[in-house]
Motif scaffolding. Sequence first.
Motif, PDB file in Angstrom:
ATOM      1  N   VAL A  63     101.748  17.512  35.128  1.00 24.51           N
ATOM      2  CA  VAL A  63     103.078  16.740  35.025  1.00 24.51           C
ATOM      3  C   VAL A  63     104.067  17.703  34.345  1.00 24.51           C
ATOM      4  CG1 VAL A  63     104.312  14.602  34.907  1.00 24.51           C
ATOM      5  CG2 VAL A  63     101.840  14.545  35.508  1.00 24.51           C
ATOM      6  N   ASN A  64     105.176  17.722  34.699  1.00 23.75           N
ATOM      7  CA  ASN A  64     106.475  18.363  34.228  1.00 23.75           C
ATOM      8  C   ASN A  64     107.781  17.720  34.618  1.00 23.75           C
ATOM      9  OD1 ASN A  64     107.406  19.609  36.513  1.00 23.75           O
ATOM     10  ND2 ASN A  64     106.438  21.442  35.985  1.00 23.75           N
ATOM     11  N   HIS A  65     108.700  17.949  34.314  1.00 24.88           N
ATOM     12  CA  HIS A  65     110.046  17.295  34.790  1.00 24.88           C
ATOM     13  C   HIS A  65     110.489  17.436  36.188  1.00 24.88           C
ATOM     14  CE1 HIS A  65     111.297  21.422  34.136  1.00 24.88           C
ATOM     15  NE2 HIS A  65     112.414  21.090  34.651  1.00 24.88           N
ATOM     16  N   LYS A  66     109.934  18.292  36.864  1.00 22.08           N
ATOM     17  CA  LYS A  66     110.282  18.374  38.379  1.00 22.08           C
ATOM     18  C   LYS A  66     108.811  17.996  39.181  1.00 22.08           C
ATOM     19  CE  LYS A  66     113.657  21.698  38.150  1.00 22.08           C
ATOM     20  NZ  LYS A  66     114.014  23.269  38.868  1.00 22.08           N
ATOM     21  N   PHE A  67     107.475  18.423  38.865  1.00 24.52           N
ATOM     22  CA  PHE A  67     106.580  18.293  39.747  1.00 24.52           C
ATOM     23  C   PHE A  67     105.138  17.434  39.112  1.00 24.52           C
ATOM     24  CE2 PHE A  67     108.637  21.972  41.235  1.00 24.52           C
ATOM     25  CZ  PHE A  67     108.910  21.694  42.335  1.00 24.52           C
ATOM     26  N   ILE A  68     104.480  17.153  39.995  1.00 25.22           N
ATOM     27  CA  ILE A  68     102.989  16.866  39.851  1.00 25.22           C
ATOM     28  C   ILE A  68     102.410  17.922  40.634  1.00 25.22           C
ATOM     29  CG2 ILE A  68     101.235  15.195  39.970  1.00 25.22           C
ATOM     30  CD1 ILE A  68     103.010  12.930  39.850  1.00 25.22           C
ATOM     31  N   SER A  69     101.716  18.696  39.570  1.00 26.63           N
ATOM     32  CA  SER A  69     100.978  19.577  40.650  1.00 26.63           C
ATOM     33  C   SER A  69      99.475  19.317  40.350  1.00 26.63           C
ATOM     34  CB  SER A  69     101.108  21.192  40.026  1.00 26.63           C
ATOM     35  OG  SER A  69     100.908  21.188  38.662  1.00 26.63           O
ATOM     36  N   LYS A  83     110.475  13.100  45.070  1.00 27.48           N
ATOM     37  CA  LYS A  83     110.295  12.450  46.304  1.00 27.48           C
ATOM     38  C   LYS A  83     109.320  11.278  46.339  1.00 27.48           C
ATOM     39  CE  LYS A  83     112.439  15.880  48.616  1.00 27.48           C
ATOM     40  NZ  LYS A  83     113.422  15.627  49.435  1.00 27.48           N
ATOM     41  N   ILE A  84     108.782  10.932  45.230  1.00 28.89           N
ATOM     42  CA  ILE A  84     107.722  10.267  44.946  1.00 28.89           C
ATOM     43  C   ILE A  84     108.490   8.666  45.409  1.00 28.89           C
ATOM     44  CG2 ILE A  84     106.086   8.848  43.550  1.00 28.89           C
ATOM     45  CD1 ILE A  84     105.652  11.497  42.234  1.00 28.89           C
ATOM     46  N   ARG A  85     107.758   7.856  46.231  1.00 27.00           N
ATOM     47  CA  ARG A  85     108.518   6.463  46.349  1.00 27.00           C
ATOM     48  C   ARG A  85     107.572   5.422  45.517  1.00 27.00           C
ATOM     49  NH1 ARG A  85     106.765   4.891  51.685  1.00 27.00           N
ATOM     50  NH2 ARG A  85     105.251   6.573  51.512  1.00 27.00           N
ATOM     51  N   SER A  86     106.268   5.591  45.317  1.00 32.54           N
ATOM     52  CA  SER A  86     105.600   4.609  44.724  1.00 32.54           C
ATOM     53  C   SER A  86     104.271   5.186  44.487  1.00 32.54           C
ATOM     54  CB  SER A  86     105.290   3.345  45.555  1.00 32.54           C
ATOM     55  OG  SER A  86     104.189   3.477  46.821  1.00 32.54           O
ATOM     56  N   ILE A  87     103.465   4.643  43.286  1.00 37.14           N
ATOM     57  CA  ILE A  87     102.243   5.201  42.814  1.00 37.14           C
ATOM     58  C   ILE A  87     101.353   3.824  42.832  1.00 37.14           C
ATOM     59  CG2 ILE A  87     100.991   5.977  41.014  1.00 37.14           C
ATOM     60  CD1 ILE A  87     103.194   7.958  40.337  1.00 37.14           C
ATOM     61  N   GLU A  88     100.218   3.959  43.483  1.00 36.16           N
ATOM     62  CA  GLU A  88      99.360   2.638  43.478  1.00 36.16           C
ATOM     63  C   GLU A  88      98.322   3.005  42.315  1.00 36.16           C
ATOM     64  OE1 GLU A  88      96.879   0.162  46.614  1.00 36.16           O
ATOM     65  OE2 GLU A  88      98.712   1.297  47.390  1.00 36.16           O
ATOM     66  N   LEU A 106      94.868   7.061  41.370  1.00 37.56           N
ATOM     67  CA  LEU A 106      96.136   6.979  41.858  1.00 37.56           C
ATOM     68  C   LEU A 106      96.394   7.302  43.147  1.00 37.56           C
ATOM     69  CD1 LEU A 106      97.877   8.245  38.582  1.00 37.56           C
ATOM     70  CD2 LEU A 106      97.384   6.079  38.842  1.00 37.56           C
ATOM     71  N   ILE A 107      96.963   6.393  43.815  1.00 36.99           N
ATOM     72  CA  ILE A 107      97.529   6.839  45.396  1.00 36.99           C
ATOM     73  C   ILE A 107      98.818   6.916  45.176  1.00 36.99           C
ATOM     74  CG2 ILE A 107      97.927   6.241  47.878  1.00 36.99           C
ATOM     75  CD1 ILE A 107      95.285   4.463  47.405  1.00 36.99           C
ATOM     76  N   ILE A 108      99.504   8.445  45.305  1.00 38.15           N
ATOM     77  CA  ILE A 108     100.990   8.525  45.197  1.00 38.15           C
ATOM     78  C   ILE A 108     101.559   8.657  46.705  1.00 38.15           C
ATOM     79  CG2 ILE A 108     102.402  10.310  44.552  1.00 38.15           C
ATOM     80  CD1 ILE A 108     100.623  11.317  42.365  1.00 38.15           C
ATOM     81  N   ARG A 109     102.555   8.064  46.973  1.00 35.19           N
ATOM     82  CA  ARG A 109     103.167   7.882  47.959  1.00 35.19           C
ATOM     83  C   ARG A 109     104.587   8.863  47.926  1.00 35.19           C
ATOM     84  NH1 ARG A 109      99.638   3.905  48.360  1.00 35.19           N
ATOM     85  NH2 ARG A 109      98.957   3.039  50.260  1.00 35.19           N
TER      86      ARG A 109
END
Length: 143
Positions: A63-69, A83-88, A106-109
């Motif tokens: 995790v950085n300030h722009k992306f989850i890679s 672009k992330i809407r929600s995280i379950e 984690l489910i990343i939407r």
Amino acid sequence: MKVKSKRDPFIVIIILGFIVFFSSVVASEIKLYGWNSVMIMDAIIIFIMLSFLICCYFITYVVNHKFISYRIAFFYGEIPLDKIRSIEVGTTMWAGFKPAFARKGLIIRYNKYDEIYISPRKQDKFIAEIKKHRPDIQFIYAN
């Protein structure tokens, strides 16, 4: 922040089972029929499959300030934080793209219809790092 993937014992047992099964099949065929061109080809194919399974075992997330890679063996990708809407949190996704070897991750939407399932080992720290960069993301916690 770099985090390794959590590994579920059930998945580890399945991977070890595949390795033991295919290794014993090749060993027994070599013992019965000896080495020939077909056996060499079978051994090479099974060795490549097992090597890929072992490589997939080592998954990392960043995790950085722009992306989850994420990186799993030879595959990698990035999810833009904006672009992330929600995280379950605390659920399992049974179908779809899953660079993970554990349940209750984690489910990343993100984007309009995209979703990905990940399972970081230090889930609380991972979530805190995401919140630090994007506090407006909606987190949905499972019961």
